[in-house]
Design an enzyme around this catalytic site. Structure first.
Site, PDB file in Angstrom:
ATOM      1  N   ASP A 147       0.816  -1.218   0.000  1.00 43.02           N
ATOM      2  CA  ASP A 147       0.000   0.000   0.000  1.00 43.02           C
ATOM      3  C   ASP A 147       0.848   1.266   0.000  1.00 43.02           C
ATOM      4  OD1 ASP A 147      -2.146  -1.840   0.380  1.00 43.02           O
ATOM      5  OD2 ASP A 147      -1.843  -1.735   2.534  1.00 43.02           O
TER       6      ASP A 147
ATOM      7  N   GLU B  16     -11.294  -0.129  -3.822  1.00 39.91           N
ATOM      8  CA  GLU B  16     -10.611   0.254  -2.586  1.00 39.91           C
ATOM      9  C   GLU B  16      -9.397   1.110  -2.945  1.00 39.91           C
ATOM     10  OE1 GLU B  16      -8.604  -3.077  -0.662  1.00 39.91           O
ATOM     11  OE2 GLU B  16      -8.786  -4.238  -2.507  1.00 39.91           O
TER      12      GLU B  16
END
Length: 488
Positions: A12, A171
């Protein structure tokens, strides 16, 4: 072949440019210190300069279960201040925004934003300077809300702005203002083999958003690419144009089924075609590392590579004249939530980690950790017959041990990881090979060799990767030195 920009457990990624400097932060889940901060001047060579979360109260991980914790940050810079917004998920503080004037720290205690009831928050500002938080609410459409960053108060009711391109679970959103358009870059398809980068754009930050005709603009799904699970991208402008960072995994073996290192950070370049981004992975060389930690020197313990589980390592470890003393006091063991375990990321597919221990006052050794119920340990303890060595492998509640006895004295424990073959030979469809050895005086023994598929991203319940380092299980142990060697 593209190799990672940041190898090992570094998912991420979020990146920001300030002048000629780049700063990058990744997720850290249940580990402290959390949110590692890296610095670069060329977007290719990085050095870790610190962490955002250095104090337990900033993230409140004490009761957060695996795979919760510090998920998917966004790093941004505005008017001389760095902002880091993140979700501490499954029982932590929820959505928090931290600030600092120096990305190496110290960072603020953080302001919570209760209205953000999802994950993966992004931070941008509209043209009048109001902060916009865009976030995911699995498996719903991407959400957005304007907030007052000084108080955490929502200035409106959160609203859905884009359902995604049609793949599973949008997301990881990031919002950018470029020219006449506001671009929304998201991840879809789940964080496994279907992971993908998709894009939408709108004339205003709240939409309405139109989907890019070429979606997904980046994915490895259904291909034989050596890098899989590509997604969760963040864009940054360079002197040469637009670049991106994203996560991916490097599965090993013939079937490309198991990823020992978890989700890593990769670099991409971006072309703009008809007003849409078209990214591709950059071709980076493999990395190599030789690191020696002499724990008789305090600087070895203060290196920012070291992390611990849900609490600061200073609660159970300290430098003494003979090395690093690790105490089991207050530990719940490797199977528990608060082990006396000090680890660093396995960053290479071929790696050897060895450490020398004095176990005259306790028991402990060298461990490989994915989660509470997925670990490998080499434990040593002094007995009347010498030094008893136990190799232990735990997989989702299944537990097996191997035993050996070595001559009395200091003991060197070593874990060696080697990728499997990529052809049709025996073992090619499994994971990497993990060999556990111990040596004392002139005696060396291999206790076992394991199929590493059980300690990989695809099989452990954690969203992390392997973390390797010393631990204490009874009394206290002293770690004299540790060596890490890796390539690939």
């Amino acid at each position: 072949m593209s190799h990672p920009l940041l190898p090992g457990f570094n998912p991420d990624p979020s990146v920001v440019r300030v002048g000629t400097d780049y700063y990058l932060v990744t997720s850290s889940f249940e580990y402290l210190p959390g949110l590692p901060v890296h610095h670069s001047t060329d977007l290719r060579t990085w050095r870790q300069i610190g962490h955002v979360a250095t104090r337990p109260g900033q993230v409140q991980l004490d009761r957060v279960p695996t795979p919760g914790g510090v998920w998917a940050p966004t790093l941004r810079y505005r008017h001389g201040v760095f902002h880091l917004i993140v979700t501490v998920f499954l029982g932590g503080r929820g959505c928090v925004v931290f600030t600092a004037t120096d990305p190496a720290g110290p960072w603020s205690d953080g302001v919570t934003i209760p209205a953000v009831d999802g994950i993966d928050p992004d931070l941008e500002w509209d043209e009048d300077g109001t902060a916009i938080v865009t976030f995911a609410r699995h498996p719903d459409p991407i959400q957005q809300v304007r907030v007052d960053l000084s108080t955490g108060e929502a200035l409106e009711v959160p609203r859905a702005i884009w359902p995604g391109s049609g793949l599973y679970s949008p997301e990881g959103p990031h919002l950018y203002h470029r020219g006449e358009w506001w671009y929304l870059v998201v991840a879809e398809g789940g964080t496994d083999r279907g992971h993908a980068v998709t894009v939408a754009r709108a004339p205003r930050p709240e939409g309405p958003f139109e989907s890019c005709p070429a979606n997904p603009v980046l994915t490895a799904s259904g291909t034989g690419s050596p890098v899989q699970n590509l997604g969760h991208a963040d864009l940054v402008e360079t002197d040469e144009g637009t670049a991106l960072v994203c996560l991916g995994v490097r599965p090993v073996g013939l079937a490309q089924s198991f990823s020992p290192l978890g989700r890593e950070t990769f670099l991409g370049t971006v072309d703009w075609v008809d007003g849409w981004p078209r990214p591709r992975l950059a071709d980076l060389p493999p990395s190599m590392e030789e690191a020696d930690y002499d724990f008789t020197e305090a600087s070895a313990f203060s290196d920012p590579v070291w992390i611990a589980v849900r609490r600061p390592a200073t609660e159970f470890a300290r430098t003494v004249s003979g090395g690093l003393l690790i105490s089991s006091a207050g530990s719940t063991g490797l199977d528990g939530t608060h082990p006396a375990f000090l680890g660093r990321r396995q960053r290479h597919l071929t790696a050897t980690v060895g450490a020398v221990f004095d176990v005259s006052a306790g028991a402990g050794g060298l461990a490989v950790r994915n989660a509470e119920d997925n670990s490998i340990a080499l434990e040593a303890r002094t007995s009347a017959g010498g030094v008893e060595i136990t190799a232990r492998a735990v997989v989702a509640g299944f537990d097996r041990s191997w035993h050996a006895t070595l001559p009395a004295g200091e003991v060197e424990l070593t874990v060696t990881m080697t990728p499997p073959p990529a052809d049709f030979s025996a073992g090619a469809v499994g994971g990497d090979r993990i060999r556990l050895t111990a040596r004392s005086a002139d005696t060396e023994v291999t206790l076992t060799e394991l199929d590493g598929r059980h300690w990989c991203f695809e099989t452990a319940k954690a969203f992390t990767g392997r973390v390797i380092g010393p631990f204490a299980s009874e009394g206290h142990v002293i770690v004299r030195r540790l060596h890490y060697s890796g390539h690939g």
